[in-house]
Design an enzyme around this catalytic site. Structure first.
Site, PDB file in Angstrom:
ATOM      1  N   CYS A   1      41.717  34.872  39.895  1.00  0.00           N
ATOM      2  CA  CYS A   1      41.784  35.411  38.525  1.00  0.00           C
ATOM      3  C   CYS A   1      42.867  34.704  37.694  1.00  0.00           C
ATOM      4  CB  CYS A   1      42.052  36.912  38.583  1.00  0.00           C
ATOM      5  SG  CYS A   1      42.549  37.644  37.018  1.00  0.00           S
TER       6      CYS A   1
ATOM      7  N   CYS B   1      45.539  37.083  36.393  1.00  0.00           N
ATOM      8  CA  CYS B   1      46.480  37.454  37.463  1.00  0.00           C
ATOM      9  C   CYS B   1      47.520  36.352  37.656  1.00  0.00           C
ATOM     10  CB  CYS B   1      45.733  37.696  38.775  1.00  0.00           C
ATOM     11  SG  CYS B   1      44.438  38.961  38.673  1.00  0.00           S
TER      12      CYS B   1
ATOM     13  N   CYS C   1      42.283  48.869  21.711  1.00  0.00           N
ATOM     14  CA  CYS C   1      41.512  48.534  22.921  1.00  0.00           C
ATOM     15  C   CYS C   1      41.001  47.098  22.893  1.00  0.00           C
ATOM     16  CB  CYS C   1      40.346  49.512  23.058  1.00  0.00           C
ATOM     17  SG  CYS C   1      39.097  49.016  24.247  1.00  0.00           S
TER      18      CYS C   1
ATOM     19  N   CYS D   1      37.228  46.767  22.979  1.00  0.00           N
ATOM     20  CA  CYS D   1      36.645  47.097  21.674  1.00  0.00           C
ATOM     21  C   CYS D   1      36.755  45.894  20.722  1.00  0.00           C
ATOM     22  CB  CYS D   1      37.349  48.299  21.056  1.00  0.00           C
ATOM     23  SG  CYS D   1      37.308  49.787  22.080  1.00  0.00           S
TER      24      CYS D   1
END
Length: 639
Positions: free
Chosen positions: A549, A552, A199, A202
């Site tokens: 973004c 993106c 992740c 994480c």
């Protein structure tokens, strides 16, 4: 003569002004020229293995990085951006330190990575700012948290190059099913992170969590931070209802509650956990203290008891400990205070703020604590009366209103200050009279300036009326009421009745659809989402993006290449939608940018959130595995 003199003075002033501007510009240019040191290296050489060295600093790339980490037992690496001012300021200090440390025994090598060129390498080490420094000892990487000058770098790295140097043990402890219960039950207060090794969120949290753990370990008594690999410890993940990563849980004497703090820095975590120390309910000893304790913009919860030793206090204390961040809790043991409010002992009372009083609801609500009352019972009572009949859609109530649907918001100039309170309450009480008759709908007043964006998102940005109404439905649907030139309660009731009968058409924010699909990626807007994405004959991969973004923009060429490669596949659509300008159904909400969903042909209402890699091969493998309609033979072979 006077006119000539004025003209002459004008010429003098303009000449002086022009000269002053030139001087300022020259000085500014000199400052800009000298503001940052030049980034061009003074000395360049190439080693036998082809690695370039600039001013004693290795130039590291994606091709040579891992080899250099293996080759040098101690290596400091700077991830930089050529345009970064801080990087330019660091460059001469870093180079001087590199030259000196090369003579150390053992030698310490300094390297640098242009993170704007080698983006994947920077991403691998979670680089989020410039310059970022990490050092490697025998192949293992560590965060550099030392000084940013020559002498400081030299001293810091010499210490870490010493043969007897060992890293500090992790402050965050790792728990498994074998020791979890024993540890959390023995700690008065602790925090546990449930994570997945793969992740990204994480990984970004990990260094902040470790720093917070080191800080909280110094408290008296220490506050312990732990982590659990939820992918390995599935029993624990199931027990604590872990559905996403990372999930943080606060434990008090083994009892879990949700972490409700921020996690943007170690200070957020430290601050939140320090706020969990002690009792969640403040003891109130005088009548004046209680009156001062009441919150003027939110409910105040007070438990009234005979003594601290009474067993009925326990469930209330559990509730106040677990939800201290959501509500204001007090506790009273004084008989005179109880009598002043005519409250019986062993009662929990929810006091409404005075500004939200109406004749349709009591000023406070009372719950009697019995022998079998639990903290869950008290929590249900608190949440049942956590909102007034008509409150304000603003902090601290806003988050609670966002959980309520259907929600009717009435927009006007809401201001509870002394000068504007009368006008604010005039309209709020009119709305309360209607809210009293529609108890299955939650009502709130909302300041139109503070919530201008919300008005715009519901098609009322150009209304111009003093009062506007929006009803938010349970499935993300939005129902703006036709603006009223003058307030009419009958019109509002008619609007609400139509909603309850299902006769209102929801508002959909949408750009104009393109006249022609000109590129390989199908462009979707709000008004075409149903037709394209929800088409039951096709599998659809839909990217929800934001024009601003960076991630993106980086994805765009790969996503387009994927669409080109699969353009002959008639049963598959590669699509994108600007989620900042168009509405999507609730299951397709963007949780960040880009958010990518796979909408299988046989289950459009439950799309799969794409969590894989961002390379073309990653997308292809995913589509091959999840496709529900047959691919072209040629395309399938390519996959």
């Amino acid at each position: 003569m006077a006119l000539a003199q004025i003209f002459q003075n004008f010429l003098i002033y303009t000449t002086l002004l022009s000269a002053l501007i030139i001087v300022i510009q020259c000085e500014k240019g000199d400052e800009e020229e000298n503001e940052l040191p030049s980034s061009a290296p003074d000395k360049v050489e190439e080693l036998e293995d082809g690695v370039r060295v600039e001013d004693s600093v290795l130039v590291l790339t994606e091709n040579n990085f891992d080899d250099q980490v293996k080759k040098h037992s101690v290596l400091l690496v700077e991830f930089y951006a050529p345009w970064c001012g801080h990087c330019k300021n660091l460059a001469p200090e870093y180079a001087a330190a590199a030259e000196e440390l090369a003579k150390n025994d053992p030698p310490v090598v300094l390297g640098k990575v242009d993170a704007t060129v080698h983006a994947e390498l920077a991403q691998r080490f979670e680089v989020s700012g410039y310059p970022t420094l990490r050092f490697f000892r025998d192949g293992k990487d560590f965060e550099y948290d030392g000084p940013r000058n020559k002498d400081g770098i030299i001293q810091y790295m010499k210490e870490r190059a010493a043969p007897d140097w060992e890293p500090e043990p992790d402050a965050v402890i790792t728990l498994t099913k074998d020791d979890f219960d024993e540890v959390v039950e023995n700690e008065k207060l602790m925090l546990v992170e449930f994570y997945a090794p793969w992740c990204g969120h994480c990984k970004r949290l990990a260094p902040l969590y470790e720093k917070a753990a080191k800080q909280l370990k110094k408290e008296d008594p220490p506050i312990l931070l732990a982590k659990v690999d939820a992918t390995q410890e599935s029993e624990l993940a199931t027990k604590y209802q872990i559905t996403g990563y990372p999930t943080l849980k606060v434990f008090r004497d083994g009892r879990a509650s949700d972490y409700k703090g921020e996690r943007g820095s170690e200070y957020d975590i430290v601050s939140f956990m320090l706020g969990q120390v002690g009792d969640g309910a403040k003891e109130i000893k005088t009548l004046k203290e209680l009156r001062d304790f009441f919150d003027d913009s939110d409910i105040t919860i007070v438990g009234f008891f005979d003594s601290k030793e009474d067993a009925k206090v326990a469930p209330y204390k559990l509730e106040s400990d677990d939800y201290r961040d959501a509500f204001t809790f007090g506790i009273v043991f004084d008989e005179e205070i109880r009598k002043a409010y005519k409250i019986n002992p062993n009662s929990v009372v929810i006091f409404n703020p005075e500004r939200y009083y109406t004749k349709y609801e009591p000023k406070w609500h009372v719950m009697e604590i019995k022998e079998d009352t639990t903290s869950d019972d008290i929590h249900k009572f608190v949440t049942s009366f956590s909102l007034p009949l008509v409150g304000a859609y603003s902090s601290p109530l806003k988050n609670r209103y966002d959980e309520k649907r259907p929600l009717c918001l009435v927009f006007y100039s809401v201001d509870f200050s002394f000068e504007h309170k009368e006008a604010t309450q005039f309209w709020r009480k009119k709305i309360a009279a209607i809210a009293n008759k529609y108890r299955d709908i939650t009502f709130a007043v909302a300041d139109d300036e503070e919530n201008a964006k919300l008005l715009e998102e519901n098609g009322l940005g150009e209304s111009g009326e003093e009062l506007n109404v929006v009803l938010l439905g349970p499935d993300g649907q939005k129902f703006p009421m036709e603006p009223m030139e003058e307030y009419d309660s009958d019109d509002l009731k008619e609007f609400l009745d139509k909603y309850k009968k299902g006769k209102l058409k929801p508002y959909l924010k949408s750009q104009r659809p393109p006249k022609k699909q000109s590129g390989p990626v199908t462009v979707v807007v709000g008004s075409t989402f149903e037709k394209i994405v929800m088409d039951p004959t096709k599998d659809v991969l839909i990217e929800l993006y934001a024009p601003w973004c960076g991630h993106c923009k980086s994805l765009a060429p790969k996503y387009e290449a994927l669409a080109k490669k699969l353009k002959k596949e008639k049963n598959l659509v590669i699509a994108k939608m600007d989620a900042t300008a168009n509405d999507a159904p609730t299951p397709y909400k963007a949780s960040g940018f880009p958010t990518i969903y796979f909408a299988p042909s046989n289950n459009k209402d439950s799309p799969l959130k794409y969590e894989g890699g961002r390379d073309i091969d990653d997308f292809e493998d995913y589509l091959k595995e999840h496709a529900t309609v047959s691919f072209d033979k040629k395309v399938k072979e390519e996959l």
